[in-house]
Write a protein that holds these residues in place. Sequence first.
Motif, PDB file in Angstrom:
ATOM      1  N   PRO A   1      -9.044  24.132 -23.079  1.00  0.00           N
ATOM      2  CA  PRO A   1      -9.261  22.844 -23.759  1.00  0.00           C
ATOM      3  C   PRO A   1      -7.971  22.244 -24.302  1.00  0.00           C
ATOM      4  O   PRO A   1      -7.092  22.959 -24.793  1.00  0.00           O
ATOM      5  CB  PRO A   1     -10.225  23.212 -24.893  1.00  0.00           C
ATOM      6  CG  PRO A   1     -10.009  24.670 -25.117  1.00  0.00           C
ATOM      7  CD  PRO A   1      -9.679  25.250 -23.784  1.00  0.00           C
ATOM      8  N   ASN A   2      -7.871  20.918 -24.201  1.00  0.00           N
ATOM      9  CA  ASN A   2      -6.729  20.172 -24.754  1.00  0.00           C
ATOM     10  C   ASN A   2      -5.391  20.764 -24.305  1.00  0.00           C
ATOM     11  O   ASN A   2      -4.454  20.904 -25.095  1.00  0.00           O
ATOM     12  CB  ASN A   2      -6.796  20.161 -26.287  1.00  0.00           C
ATOM     13  CG  ASN A   2      -8.071  19.528 -26.793  1.00  0.00           C
ATOM     14  OD1 ASN A   2      -8.513  18.498 -26.277  1.00  0.00           O
ATOM     15  ND2 ASN A   2      -8.681  20.131 -27.803  1.00  0.00           N
ATOM     16  N   TYR A   3      -5.311  21.078 -23.027  1.00  0.00           N
ATOM     17  CA  TYR A   3      -4.141  21.763 -22.477  1.00  0.00           C
ATOM     18  C   TYR A   3      -3.266  20.738 -21.773  1.00  0.00           C
ATOM     19  O   TYR A   3      -3.652  20.132 -20.775  1.00  0.00           O
ATOM     20  CB  TYR A   3      -4.615  22.843 -21.503  1.00  0.00           C
ATOM     21  CG  TYR A   3      -3.534  23.764 -21.000  1.00  0.00           C
ATOM     22  CD1 TYR A   3      -2.997  24.746 -21.817  1.00  0.00           C
ATOM     23  CD2 TYR A   3      -3.066  23.666 -19.690  1.00  0.00           C
ATOM     24  CE1 TYR A   3      -2.018  25.608 -21.354  1.00  0.00           C
ATOM     25  CE2 TYR A   3      -2.088  24.519 -19.217  1.00  0.00           C
ATOM     26  CZ  TYR A   3      -1.570  25.486 -20.054  1.00  0.00           C
ATOM     27  OH  TYR A   3      -0.601  26.340 -19.582  1.00  0.00           O
ATOM     28  N   ARG A   4      -2.047  20.532 -22.298  1.00  0.00           N
ATOM     29  CA  ARG A   4      -1.174  19.464 -21.819  1.00  0.00           C
ATOM     30  C   ARG A   4       0.136  20.069 -21.309  1.00  0.00           C
ATOM     31  O   ARG A   4       1.067  20.291 -22.082  1.00  0.00           O
ATOM     32  CB  ARG A   4      -0.930  18.463 -22.950  1.00  0.00           C
ATOM     33  CG  ARG A   4      -2.213  17.759 -23.422  1.00  0.00           C
ATOM     34  CD  ARG A   4      -2.025  17.016 -24.718  1.00  0.00           C
ATOM     35  NE  ARG A   4      -2.035  17.912 -25.854  1.00  0.00           N
ATOM     36  CZ  ARG A   4      -3.117  18.180 -26.604  1.00  0.00           C
ATOM     37  NH1 ARG A   4      -4.268  17.615 -26.311  1.00  0.00           N
ATOM     38  NH2 ARG A   4      -3.036  18.997 -27.630  1.00  0.00           N
ATOM     39  N   TYR A   5       0.166  20.349 -20.009  1.00  0.00           N
ATOM     40  CA  TYR A   5       1.347  20.995 -19.436  1.00  0.00           C
ATOM     41  C   TYR A   5       2.147  20.009 -18.588  1.00  0.00           C
ATOM     42  O   TYR A   5       1.642  18.967 -18.159  1.00  0.00           O
ATOM     43  CB  TYR A   5       0.954  22.225 -18.616  1.00  0.00           C
ATOM     44  CG  TYR A   5       0.196  21.970 -17.327  1.00  0.00           C
ATOM     45  CD1 TYR A   5       0.821  22.096 -16.100  1.00  0.00           C
ATOM     46  CD2 TYR A   5      -1.157  21.628 -17.338  1.00  0.00           C
ATOM     47  CE1 TYR A   5       0.136  21.881 -14.916  1.00  0.00           C
ATOM     48  CE2 TYR A   5      -1.852  21.419 -16.171  1.00  0.00           C
ATOM     49  CZ  TYR A   5      -1.205  21.544 -14.965  1.00  0.00           C
ATOM     50  OH  TYR A   5      -1.898  21.325 -13.792  1.00  0.00           O
ATOM     51  N   PHE A   6       3.396  20.354 -18.347  1.00  0.00           N
ATOM     52  CA  PHE A   6       4.297  19.484 -17.590  1.00  0.00           C
ATOM     53  C   PHE A   6       3.969  19.597 -16.105  1.00  0.00           C
ATOM     54  O   PHE A   6       4.052  20.672 -15.522  1.00  0.00           O
ATOM     55  CB  PHE A   6       5.749  19.906 -17.845  1.00  0.00           C
ATOM     56  CG  PHE A   6       6.763  19.020 -17.194  1.00  0.00           C
ATOM     57  CD1 PHE A   6       6.984  17.736 -17.648  1.00  0.00           C
ATOM     58  CD2 PHE A   6       7.518  19.473 -16.112  1.00  0.00           C
ATOM     59  CE1 PHE A   6       7.935  16.913 -17.051  1.00  0.00           C
ATOM     60  CE2 PHE A   6       8.465  18.663 -15.511  1.00  0.00           C
ATOM     61  CZ  PHE A   6       8.668  17.385 -15.978  1.00  0.00           C
ATOM     62  N   GLU A   7       3.581  18.480 -15.502  1.00  0.00           N
ATOM     63  CA  GLU A   7       3.120  18.483 -14.120  1.00  0.00           C
ATOM     64  C   GLU A   7       4.189  18.032 -13.127  1.00  0.00           C
ATOM     65  O   GLU A   7       3.883  17.735 -11.978  1.00  0.00           O
ATOM     66  CB  GLU A   7       1.864  17.616 -13.997  1.00  0.00           C
ATOM     67  CG  GLU A   7       0.712  18.144 -14.841  1.00  0.00           C
ATOM     68  CD  GLU A   7      -0.575  17.375 -14.644  1.00  0.00           C
ATOM     69  OE1 GLU A   7      -0.948  17.143 -13.471  1.00  0.00           O
ATOM     70  OE2 GLU A   7      -1.216  17.011 -15.644  1.00  0.00           O
TER      71      GLU A   7
END
Length: 390
Positions: free
Chosen positions: A258-264
């Motif tokens: 949940p609410n996981y914001r990684y560099f794509e």
Amino acid sequence: MKKTLLYLFYFFIIFSCNQKSDEEKSDQNSDLKNITLEKLDSIQIEYLGNPIVHDIDPKSKTVLFMEFEEFSNDIMLADFDGNVFNSFSKFGDMPDGYGSLLAPIQILGKDEILAFGLKGFSNYDFQGNLHNQVGLDEIYFPNFRRIAMGHTMNKLGNKYLYLEGGTRDIDYDKINLHSDIFLFNLLDPSTGSKEPIIQFPKTSIYKSGKYFFRNAWSPVFSVVENQVFIAFGGEPVIYNYSGESPFELISSLPIDIPNYRYFEGSNNENLEYDFIGLFLSSARIENIKKVGDYFLVAYFQGYDDVDREYFFANKTPDESKELRERLKEKYPYRLAIFDSLGKRLNDFSPEDYDPTSMLLRDGQLWVMEKPDPEVEKEYFRLYRVGLKGE
């Protein structure tokens, strides 16, 4: 005045977001608490400083830890009653030293430890006497290494699996090498040789042709029953590889965090922000362990859009310091528990231990107590934990 008002407005947003975030977390976790971790045992070691635990051996009932300082790396050995029974240093250019460490030191038995450093593989007894040393085929200081609890070499047959540290001759933040590099080495302590193995799988985001900062894809891994389970940096996938040559990919398991914001990734070789800022603000998996049929995943969520924008904005030193403190409190390390099919069974931030320190040894799972930033203790504590159904 305008800047001060903007700053106050930002923290009003932070407060509102915190309230909303807590509500969202409560909703998300309301039906997830089927499996959790409970404390089974503890070890309290009298020591004043900043220790890094390298290994815990249940068979010899020994804890090995070190205090990293600029010119001294003392190896300390304690028993499960918390008594430090010996310490010695093998750092630097001394004849029987290991050079600089490339991985955490391991306890091999009742009176033997193994250090992997620039001088190769060095075996010492608990008194610090060197019994054997095997030099490396290649000697170079790596671009990346991780000396921390729960991030050691893993035994595969008569060899060891560990991260490929790269070289300082390459700028990994600028060159798109991801299609070619090997991510692990199979190390032979009897010869000092290494065999590069395991590249990014074809389906990985790191094979997309985009550019990533170096720590975006740093692997964490767990070896269980001759299989290797790997998470590559920020990517929310657990890859399962065979532990035997040619180390083929067996399966991949996407996990919902949940609410996981990684560099794509970026299409531009010149990344928008510096790698330190990207590392601090981007989600990443910090540790994984497979215990029975369950995956334990320690992770950092990454900043939301509002926090990220302000994090990279120009600020005074005092504003930056206050922001770092607030963000550290708002985004603690979390622990998610998944079943073998990838279903999330629990997700929480442990109050009193650090989930990134998970160390699995002889079927026992250990974690380190969180330090209290307000109180300097003359001891540190380790917990043995186990899965518990609710």
